[in-house]
Motif scaffolding. Structure first.
Motif, PDB file in Angstrom:
ATOM      1  N   PHE A   9      30.889  83.433 -68.862  1.00 16.42           N
ATOM      2  CA  PHE A   9      30.529  82.745 -67.617  1.00 16.42           C
ATOM      3  C   PHE A   9      29.112  82.197 -67.683  1.00 16.42           C
ATOM      4  CE2 PHE A   9      29.544  87.245 -67.188  1.00 16.42           C
ATOM      5  CZ  PHE A   9      28.266  87.254 -66.657  1.00 16.42           C
ATOM      6  N   TRP A  65      33.337  94.492 -69.091  1.00 18.30           N
ATOM      7  CA  TRP A  65      32.506  93.365 -68.682  1.00 18.30           C
ATOM      8  C   TRP A  65      32.555  92.336 -69.793  1.00 18.30           C
ATOM      9  CZ3 TRP A  65      30.989  92.084 -64.100  1.00 18.30           C
ATOM     10  CH2 TRP A  65      30.096  91.009 -63.967  1.00 18.30           C
ATOM     11  N   TYR A 125      22.526  96.870 -75.071  1.00 23.22           N
ATOM     12  CA  TYR A 125      21.128  96.778 -74.632  1.00 23.22           C
ATOM     13  C   TYR A 125      20.288  97.926 -75.170  1.00 23.22           C
ATOM     14  CZ  TYR A 125      22.504  93.009 -71.475  1.00 23.22           C
ATOM     15  OH  TYR A 125      22.974  91.829 -70.955  1.00 23.22           O
ATOM     16  N   TYR A 184      25.752 100.071 -71.209  1.00 24.13           N
ATOM     17  CA  TYR A 184      25.717  99.157 -72.358  1.00 24.13           C
ATOM     18  C   TYR A 184      25.144  99.813 -73.607  1.00 24.13           C
ATOM     19  CZ  TYR A 184      27.221  95.516 -69.201  1.00 24.13           C
ATOM     20  OH  TYR A 184      27.968  94.756 -68.323  1.00 24.13           O
ATOM     21  N   ASN A 192      27.933 101.386 -64.841  1.00 26.18           N
ATOM     22  CA  ASN A 192      27.902 100.266 -65.790  1.00 26.18           C
ATOM     23  C   ASN A 192      27.022 100.695 -66.956  1.00 26.18           C
ATOM     24  OD1 ASN A 192      29.151  98.947 -63.661  1.00 26.18           O
ATOM     25  ND2 ASN A 192      27.404  97.633 -63.156  1.00 26.18           N
ATOM     26  N   GLU A 211      31.533  98.686 -65.948  1.00 28.49           N
ATOM     27  CA  GLU A 211      31.094  97.646 -66.887  1.00 28.49           C
ATOM     28  C   GLU A 211      30.798  98.291 -68.230  1.00 28.49           C
ATOM     29  OE1 GLU A 211      27.801  95.094 -65.764  1.00 28.49           O
ATOM     30  OE2 GLU A 211      28.616  94.762 -63.758  1.00 28.49           O
ATOM     31  N   ASN A 267      26.023  96.270 -56.432  1.00 29.79           N
ATOM     32  CA  ASN A 267      26.023  96.352 -57.889  1.00 29.79           C
ATOM     33  C   ASN A 267      24.623  96.636 -58.412  1.00 29.79           C
ATOM     34  OD1 ASN A 267      27.414  95.897 -60.577  1.00 29.79           O
ATOM     35  ND2 ASN A 267      25.699  94.455 -60.737  1.00 29.79           N
ATOM     36  N   GLU A 268      24.504  97.731 -59.146  1.00 32.68           N
ATOM     37  CA  GLU A 268      23.273  98.087 -59.852  1.00 32.68           C
ATOM     38  C   GLU A 268      22.012  98.008 -59.009  1.00 32.68           C
ATOM     39  OE1 GLU A 268      23.068  96.154 -63.687  1.00 32.68           O
ATOM     40  OE2 GLU A 268      24.834  97.238 -64.391  1.00 32.68           O
ATOM     41  N   LYS A 283      30.014  87.928 -72.793  1.00 32.89           N
ATOM     42  CA  LYS A 283      30.714  89.215 -72.879  1.00 32.89           C
ATOM     43  C   LYS A 283      32.192  89.100 -72.512  1.00 32.89           C
ATOM     44  CE  LYS A 283      26.575  91.992 -72.274  1.00 32.89           C
ATOM     45  NZ  LYS A 283      25.665  90.973 -71.702  1.00 32.89           N
ATOM     46  N   ASN A 341      26.696  83.919 -70.374  1.00 34.01           N
ATOM     47  CA  ASN A 341      26.976  85.289 -70.790  1.00 34.01           C
ATOM     48  C   ASN A 341      28.278  85.277 -71.581  1.00 34.01           C
ATOM     49  OD1 ASN A 341      28.012  88.051 -70.693  1.00 34.01           O
ATOM     50  ND2 ASN A 341      26.424  88.458 -69.167  1.00 34.01           N
ATOM     51  N   ARG A 379      20.482  84.450 -73.268  1.00 35.97           N
ATOM     52  CA  ARG A 379      21.789  83.862 -72.990  1.00 35.97           C
ATOM     53  C   ARG A 379      21.885  82.509 -73.686  1.00 35.97           C
ATOM     54  NH1 ARG A 379      22.634  88.415 -71.584  1.00 35.97           N
ATOM     55  NH2 ARG A 379      23.016  89.173 -69.482  1.00 35.97           N
ATOM     56  N   HIS A 393      30.393  89.637 -58.371  1.00 39.72           N
ATOM     57  CA  HIS A 393      29.521  90.488 -57.567  1.00 39.72           C
ATOM     58  C   HIS A 393      29.440  89.922 -56.165  1.00 39.72           C
ATOM     59  CE1 HIS A 393      28.318  92.719 -61.083  1.00 39.72           C
ATOM     60  NE2 HIS A 393      27.725  91.707 -61.661  1.00 39.72           N
ATOM     61  N   ASP A 422      22.341  87.840 -63.330  1.00 34.46           N
ATOM     62  CA  ASP A 422      22.356  86.867 -64.442  1.00 34.46           C
ATOM     63  C   ASP A 422      23.282  85.684 -64.192  1.00 34.46           C
ATOM     64  OD1 ASP A 422      24.846  88.110 -64.999  1.00 34.46           O
ATOM     65  OD2 ASP A 422      24.547  88.012 -67.173  1.00 34.46           O
TER      66      ASP A 422
HETATM   67  C1  GCB Z   1      25.032  94.111 -65.766  1.00 36.11           C
HETATM   68  C2  GCB Z   1      25.345  93.342 -64.537  1.00 36.11           C
HETATM   69  C3  GCB Z   1      26.147  92.107 -64.832  1.00 36.11           C
HETATM   70  C4  GCB Z   1      25.599  91.415 -66.064  1.00 36.11           C
HETATM   71  C5  GCB Z   1      25.730  92.357 -67.232  1.00 36.11           C
HETATM   72  C6  GCB Z   1      25.175  91.772 -68.528  1.00 36.11           C
HETATM   73  O1  GCB Z   1      24.720  95.249 -65.751  1.00 36.11           O
HETATM   74  O2  GCB Z   1      25.980  94.125 -63.554  1.00 36.11           O
HETATM   75  O3  GCB Z   1      26.118  91.269 -63.702  1.00 36.11           O
HETATM   76  O4  GCB Z   1      26.232  90.212 -66.334  1.00 36.11           O
HETATM   77  O5  GCB Z   1      25.040  93.525 -66.979  1.00 36.11           O
HETATM   78  O6  GCB Z   1      25.940  91.210 -69.284  1.00 36.11           O
HETATM   79  O7  GCB Z   1      23.980  91.890 -68.756  1.00 36.11           O
END
Ligand code: GCB
Length: 601
Positions: A560, A555, A478, A474, A472, A510, A418-419, A574, A572, A568, A339, A168
């Motif tokens: 950013f 996170w 999410y 959410y 990570n 995260e 990452n992921e 967060k 982002n 978005r 990342h 992202d």
């Molecule tokens: C994630 C990613 C990160 C994203 C974040 C998000 O899992 O690793 O790069 O910015 O989620 O905020 O969706």
């Protein structure tokens, strides 16, 4: 054999350094099939671009902001006339993602990989005392065979090339870090590797110094303490030096020795010298504990980004120092270089500040099934997507990361990706060789990867290849959006699954919620500062119930910039801090928790 990445340029009594940062002439290439060779002549008068900075947000021009392809940076440089007996090199700390260096009409270096340095030895290309035209071409394209991967499509109506990617954060590009011209003596030190250990009260530094082939002199080692007093020494290109009553490098209490390697000729004359700031410390994973200097370490901190307004990913000392001040203020003892590898200055600064780092490769977005706007049914690990060529690029990125950052006391673990799509068929075949390579490159540090939501302890196919479980998650954002009671149960189940599966530490690398600074809700609704605070509090409650929990990285440190998307709003959100580093409400509750955690441990 030439070392993969040469030592960061340093001014010493035997080496000189010219910084080439400043305003460079700037121009876009006109198209992918552009046959012009802009480096063969002065660039047209007009745009100037600061180095270091990403170019995207500097100009008020969508053409530049959205450009896909090559751009050119150019300036004149003079090789100092005193350098006639030296070798001299150009070094770009990064060119995202593909760089070419031209001296006058000639290509002298080329490098793929946007976050690690590359160099050109120009000793035989330009005479000392002469001026030359330096052009650096930078290409920002990402394909399924680059790290990170991406895809270029052609706009149906416009015929324009459009870059998309699975991560992202915005694909900032250009020369975001410094460019140097530096000299080394003909006989010189090419590389130094230090590995530290502790025996009772004493520190050991196992070392290996690589010198240029033509070296006839002897290698001498002197270890200096922070007062500049010599505390140990040795002769020979490799071996072990011992520091009696060593002062350890500790999280939150850095202590750095200078490991000074020199080449001395038969008359005792100094030929070359280079110093590595060395923190003596050990790192080990033992059962459910992550040990630094044999003491359990609990990570508190963030996944970060190199991201600020206007500069994009441009390295900036003011932001760096301020970010570290904020981390200190909030009780963060660590961060992950999510990342991609960060500027080397950041790693040096982490060493000096006792901040612990999980150092990550740029392998983000190896996951084609993931899309926050709906799920797809593509196969990530396949010839047309992430294939063997991608893996070769990934291996190269890993080699360069370890080669660059191996001597940093702050770096306690490598994050290989990452992921990635770790629950899909083919993941194991892709990752097994990478994990083997990482262990061979550095047998001293644990390795990990950040596991994606959905690739649960039952579905993930690769976690056993690594040492520490980093996930990570959410829940509450999410999934179970806004429902913290449901989210709490889901999180609890998830952690239980991982704790039952492996007897080893778990770090939540995260967790977080998009939060619009200034938005408040007495009901604690998503996007409000209250929700972010309550969600993080809920996660912490759950973490505290698990013995295997060894850390929490929220996170993100700050808001950013991202690529465009309906999920978005100007990036982002967060961040616990806004993009210009103002605290949101959650910063205060994190501060209360983390400072208490650290005073009670
Ligand atoms: C994630 C990613 C990160 C994203 C974040 C998000 O899992 O690793 O790069 O910015 O989620 O905020 O969706």
């Amino acid at each position: 054999e030439q070392p993969l990445i040469k030592l960061k340029p340093q001014r010493t009594v035997s080496r000189e350094l010219v910084n080439l940062d400043g305003l460079w002439k700037f121009s876009l290439a006109f198209g992918p099939n552009d046959t012009a060779q802009p480096w063969t002549a002065p660039l047209p008068k007009g745009l100037e671009c600061p180095v270091p900075a990403s170019y995207n947000d500097i100009f008020v021009d969508p053409e530049i902001h959205n450009h896909v392809g090559w751009v050119y940076y150019q300036r004149d440089v003079i090789v100092p006339k005193g350098w006639s007996q030296e070798e001299y090199l150009l070094r770009a700390e990064s060119a995202t993602h593909h760089g070419r260096i031209y001296v006058n009409d000639r290509l002298v270096a080329e490098h793929v990989g946007g976050y690690t340095p590359f160099e050109a030895d120009i000793t035989n290309v330009v005479t000392a005392g002469e001026k030359f035209r330096l052009t650096i071409a930078v290409n920002n394209e990402l394909t399924h065979e680059t790290i990170p991967p991406g895809k270029i499509t052609i706009g149906e109506a416009t015929g324009r090339r459009i870059q998309t990617y699975q991560h992202d954060f915005y694909n900032y590009a250009g020369l975001a870090r410094s460019v140097w011209l530096y000299s080394v003596p003909r006989q010189h030190i090419q590389d130094i590797t230090v590995v530290t250990d502790v025996q009772e009260n004493n520190g050991l530094i196992h070392y290996d110094v690589k010198v240029s082939n033509n070296t006839s002199g002897q290698v001498k080692i002197t270890v200096l303490d922070e007062d500049g007093a010599a505390v140990s020494g040795a002769t020979g290109a490799n071996g072990t030096v011992k520091i009696n009553s060593v002062k350890l490098w500790q999280p939150g209490a850095a202590y750095l020795y200078q490991f000074q390697a020199s080449i001395v000729d038969s008359n005792g004359k100094l030929v070359d010298t280079y110093s590595v700031a060395t923190g003596v410390r050990t790192v080990k994973v033992s059962g459910k504990k992550f040990l630094i200097n044999d003491k359990p370490f609990y990570f508190t901190g963030f996944g970060k980004h190199e991201d600020t307004a206007i500069r994009g990913k441009g390295h900036d000392q003011a932001y760096m120092v301020h970010d570290f001040q904020l981390m200190h203020w909030i009780g963060a003892n660590s961060f992950r270089t999510s990342h991609y590898p960060y500027a080397e200055e950041v790693m040096d600064f982490a060493d000096r500040n006792g901040i612990v780092v999980i150092d990550e490769t740029p392998a983000v977005g190896l996951n084609l099934g993931m899309s926050i706007s709906g799920s797809t049914t593509v196969h990530t690990w396949s010839q047309e997507n992430i294939n063997n060529n991608t893996r070769e690029a990934h291996k190269q990125a890993l080699r360069e990361l370890v080669s660059r950052d191996k001597n940093h006391a702050s770096v306690v673990m490598w994050s290989i990706a990452n992921e990635p799509a770790s629950a899909e068929d083919g993941a194991r075949e892709y990752f097994e060789p990478l994990t083997k390579m990482a262990r061979k490159l550095d047998p001293t540090r644990p390795i990990t990867f950040a596991n994606v939501g959905g690739a649960t302890s039952q579905l993930d196919k690769i976690a056993d290849l690594f040492d520490v479980t980093c996930i990570n998650r959410y829940f509450g954002w999410y999934s179970q959006t806004g429902d913290l009671a449901e989210a709490e149960a889901a999180l609890e189940k998830e952690l239980q699954g991982w704790q039952d599966k492996f007897d080893r530490p778990i770090i939540m690398t995260e967790y977080g919620a998009d939060t619009l600074a200034g938005l408040h809700s007495v009901l604690g609704l998503p996007w409000s500062e209250e929700f972010q605070t309550q969600m993080l509090d809920m996660y912490h409650r759950v973490f505290d119930r698990f013995e295997a929990m060894a850390g929490e990285h929220v996170w993100n440190f700050a808001d950013f910039q991202t690529s465009l998307g309906i999920y978005r709003v100007d990036g982002n959100k967060k961040g616990v801090f806004t993009r210009n580093r103002q605290p949101k409400a959650a910063a205060h509750s994190l501060r209360a928790r983390w400072t208490k955690l650290h005073t009670s441990s």
